[in-house]
Design an enzyme around this catalytic site. Structure first.
Site, PDB file in Angstrom:
ATOM      1  N   LYS A 119       0.849  -1.202   0.000  1.00 24.59           N
ATOM      2  CA  LYS A 119       0.000   0.000   0.000  1.00 24.59           C
ATOM      3  C   LYS A 119       0.879   1.246   0.000  1.00 24.59           C
ATOM      4  CE  LYS A 119      -2.154   2.355   3.285  1.00 24.59           C
ATOM      5  NZ  LYS A 119      -1.926   3.701   2.728  1.00 24.59           N
ATOM      6  N   GLU A 169       9.695   0.315  10.861  1.00 21.13           N
ATOM      7  CA  GLU A 169      10.689   1.406  10.820  1.00 21.13           C
ATOM      8  C   GLU A 169       9.903   2.676  11.162  1.00 21.13           C
ATOM      9  OE1 GLU A 169      12.497   4.354  10.173  1.00 21.13           O
ATOM     10  OE2 GLU A 169      12.644   3.961   8.017  1.00 21.13           O
ATOM     11  N   CYS A 186      12.625  10.389   9.049  1.00 23.50           N
ATOM     12  CA  CYS A 186      12.519   9.790  10.381  1.00 23.50           C
ATOM     13  C   CYS A 186      13.844   9.917  11.138  1.00 23.50           C
ATOM     14  CB  CYS A 186      12.073   8.343  10.279  1.00 23.50           C
ATOM     15  SG  CYS A 186      12.952   7.469   9.005  1.00 23.50           S
ATOM     16  N   GLU A 239       8.643  14.106  17.923  1.00 20.44           N
ATOM     17  CA  GLU A 239       9.025  14.179  16.515  1.00 20.44           C
ATOM     18  C   GLU A 239       8.125  15.194  15.805  1.00 20.44           C
ATOM     19  OE1 GLU A 239       8.271  10.688  14.005  1.00 20.44           O
ATOM     20  OE2 GLU A 239      10.237  11.050  13.117  1.00 20.44           O
TER      21      GLU A 239
HETATM   22  P1  ADP Z   1       2.176   9.928   9.036  1.00 15.80           P
HETATM   23  O1  ADP Z   1       1.529  10.221  10.372  1.00 15.80           O
HETATM   24  O2  ADP Z   1       3.547  10.431   8.967  1.00 15.80           O
HETATM   25  O3  ADP Z   1       1.315  10.217   7.856  1.00 15.80           O
HETATM   26  P2  ADP Z   1       1.441   7.223   9.196  1.00 15.80           P
HETATM   27  O4  ADP Z   1       2.117   6.268  10.100  1.00 15.80           O
HETATM   28  O5  ADP Z   1       0.075   7.704   9.564  1.00 15.80           O
HETATM   29  O6  ADP Z   1       2.432   8.392   9.002  1.00 15.80           O
HETATM   30  O7  ADP Z   1       1.349   6.651   7.726  1.00 15.80           O
HETATM   31  C1  ADP Z   1       2.276   5.783   7.139  1.00 15.80           C
HETATM   32  C2  ADP Z   1       1.538   4.728   6.346  1.00 15.80           C
HETATM   33  O8  ADP Z   1       0.729   3.987   7.254  1.00 15.80           O
HETATM   34  C3  ADP Z   1       0.580   5.269   5.276  1.00 15.80           C
HETATM   35  O9  ADP Z   1       0.614   4.396   4.159  1.00 15.80           O
HETATM   36  C4  ADP Z   1      -0.752   5.191   5.979  1.00 15.80           C
HETATM   37  O10 ADP Z   1      -1.854   5.078   5.098  1.00 15.80           O
HETATM   38  C5  ADP Z   1      -0.602   3.925   6.800  1.00 15.80           C
HETATM   39  N1  ADP Z   1      -1.499   3.820   7.953  1.00 15.80           N
HETATM   40  C6  ADP Z   1      -2.031   4.824   8.697  1.00 15.80           C
HETATM   41  N2  ADP Z   1      -2.823   4.332   9.656  1.00 15.80           N
HETATM   42  C7  ADP Z   1      -2.827   2.967   9.530  1.00 15.80           C
HETATM   43  C8  ADP Z   1      -3.450   1.887  10.236  1.00 15.80           C
HETATM   44  N3  ADP Z   1      -4.242   2.091  11.261  1.00 15.80           N
HETATM   45  N4  ADP Z   1      -3.157   0.629   9.832  1.00 15.80           N
HETATM   46  C9  ADP Z   1      -2.323   0.407   8.801  1.00 15.80           C
HETATM   47  N5  ADP Z   1      -1.734   1.363   8.097  1.00 15.80           N
HETATM   48  C10 ADP Z   1      -1.958   2.643   8.447  1.00 15.80           C
END
Ligand code: ADP
Length: 500
Positions: A191, A267, A301, A398
């Site tokens: 994804k 990560e 990061c 962060e």
């Molecule tokens: P940021 O806060 O920096 O946008 P995220 O950790 O929210 O970083 O996003 C990183 C990735 O994780 C994106 O592809 C996002 O769609 C996905 N993501 C966000 N929430 C979830 C969740 N609950 N389960 C799985 N993937 C998620």
């Protein structure tokens, strides 16, 4: 219903058209729900495309495709040298299309085209070639026990891997994930981040063109709580690899724990200390420190966002840092000399500005920056805070923007304790001309990467990952191969009589 089409016109006049569908079984298809999501250019805040938006149903279909491919046309059915050839072909295709890909990345993420080309896609190509080399070299070993049996290990692929990537290095994270997984014989449901789906989808065309069999790589755009969560909880995904926030990393791990205990690598975030000792080469230390916190608009990061400067050189260091940070060129990624583009989204812009306001409210001093840059898009001025309470939010959390806090220190032992006093442990740096002092410090820091007299150095050959809440497992290098393989021990009886 057909898959949405992406038609881009770049500010430099170039154009690119490709499918914005979900890439499943080597075809671009619409989402089952028919839904699409909007892609925004962060330099203008304007919509540039719509792409298919996956949810749990689409993830099911993609996982079935990946499972079928794993069972029938990939895994150990294709010898390593052939998997390596495909990765090399893909690297060549990315190289052929590097100008178009860099422009797509710049329009979608905001980073300068020159950096997208000179760093991101150069590293994408290097990663694909590096892991192509491993594809026929990752094997088990014969383990000597005694003359009664032959014992050996096999490095088998894990199976179907779910991979969830962020928006800060869209194409590079794509390559970090797919290259070791494919080299070791796994199939993939990946994804891309909802903010930056375009370069990944464009690369899917190249994956098809390179000749990867149907269903080996499946890529979807979609939101985290729907598509991402469906990957983390899927019963037929054998492993999930995630890069993103620590908050979401915890959810991924919980989902894996409460379903099929799929293998998890994470990560996650960081708040990396950058230590400048008094015998450092001052000019170099200043330049690397500025680069360390502002590269990629601070959306790294491993950004060096806590700088600790030894008292004896503090005033001089700050004088020079101010000049350096003021010289950072912020603007549209298509302007030739831009170093810093916009934050990726309105949400990230608001988060970063919120931290800056918080820092001011907590009494920290803004040495430079501290405001929005320009009037459109999501640009933030590179910002340096001093006189910061070490327990304040801007010193501990962060921010993921071009914001650094600088502290003065006296005592090196105390400094190590302070530098390590963080929930994170992704990266750190130390600047000194004294090799003993530098290495003693490097070894005492609790971080997965320590840079000595440099910052943000990343190579495909060298592992990358975090201590503490910065993650689990290592990406890159030989180390990443173990994320994608199961080790099987085989005992062959030569002359052991049956005990019964
Ligand atoms: P940021 O806060 O920096 O946008 P995220 O950790 O929210 O970083 O996003 C990183 C990735 O994780 C994106 O592809 C996002 O769609 C996905 N993501 C966000 N929430 C979830 C969740 N609950 N389960 C799985 N993937 C998620």
């Amino acid at each position: 219903m057909s898959a949405p089409q992406v038609n881009l016109t770049f500010p430099n006049g170039g154009k690119s058209s490709f499918s914005g569908g979900l890439f499943i079984n080597n075809e671009f298809v619409p989402a089952q729900s028919g839904k699409t999501l909007a892609v925004i250019n962060p330099a203008t805040g304007k919509e540039i495309a719509q792409v298919a938006e996956a949810d749990a149903k689409d993830i099911d279909i993609a996982v079935k495709a990946a499972r079928e491919a794993y069972n029938n046309v990939w895994g150990e059915k294709v010898p390593g040298h052939k998997r390596g050839r495909l990765l090399l072909k893909l690297a060549d295709l990315v190289e052929q299309h590097i100008d178009e890909l860099a422009a797509i990345e710049s329009l979608d993420n905001g980073k300068p085209v020159s950096i997208a080309k000179g760093f991101d896609f150069t590293e994408v190509i290097a990663n694909l070639r590096y892991y192509a080399g491993w594809a026929d070299k990752n094997h088990g070993k014969v383990i000597e026990v005694d003359s009664s049996k032959l014992t050996y290990t096999r490095h088998e692929p894990v199976g179907v891997c779910g991979q969830i990537i962020p928006w800060n290095f869209p194409a590079l994270m794509f390559a970090w994930k797919i290259a070791p997984a494919l080299a070791t014989g796994n199939t993939i449901v990946l994804k891309v981040a909802e903010q930056t789906p375009l370069s990944g989808l464009r690369m899917c065309q190249l994956i098809k063109e390179a000749g990867f069999p149907t269903g080996v790589v499946n890529v979807v755009a979609g939101f985290g709580p729907t598509a991402g969560a469906a990957i983390a909880a899927h019963m037929d995904i054998d492993k999930v690899a995630f890069t993103g926030s620590t908050l979401v990393g915890r959810n991924i791990m919980k989902a894996a724990a409460s379903t099929n205990l799929k293998k998890v690598t994470l990560e996650l975030g960081g708040k990396s200390p950058n230590i400048i000792l008094k015998d450092a080469d001052l000019e170099q230390a200043v330049s690397w420190a500025a680069f360390g916190f502002s590269f990629n608009t601070g959306q790294c990061c491993c950004a060096g966002t806590r700088v600790y400067v030894e008292e004896a050189i503090y005033e001089k260091f700050m004088e020079k840092l101010l000049v350096k940070v003021k010289s950072i060129k912020t603007g549209d990624g298509f302007q030739g000399d831009t170093f810093q583009g916009p934050q990726v989204s309105q949400l990230q812009f608001d988060r970063v500005m919120g931290y800056i306001q918080q820092g001011k409210a907590d009494g920290a001093k803004v040495l430079t920056g501290g405001e929005r840059h320009g009037t459109e898009g999501y640009f933030v001025q590179p910002t340096v805070f001093t006189d910061v309470n070490p327990d304040s939010k801007i010193s501990r959390e962060e921010i993921f923007g071009p914001v650094v806090v600088v502290h003065k220190f006296k005592d090196q032992q105390d400094l190590i304790r302070i530098a390590n006093d963080s929930i994170y442990g992704l990266a750190a740096a130390v600047f000194s001309r004294d090799v003993s002092r530098a290495l003693e410090t490097a070894h005492a820091l609790k971080a997965g990467t320590v840079w000595v007299n440099c910052y943000n150095q990343i190579n495909p050959q060298v592992p990358f990952g975090g201590y503490k809440a910065s993650g689990i497992g290592r990406e890159l290098g030989e180390y990443a191969l173990s994320n994608y393989t199961n080790v099987k021990a085989v005992h062959v009886n030569l002359n052991i009589p049956a005990p019964l």
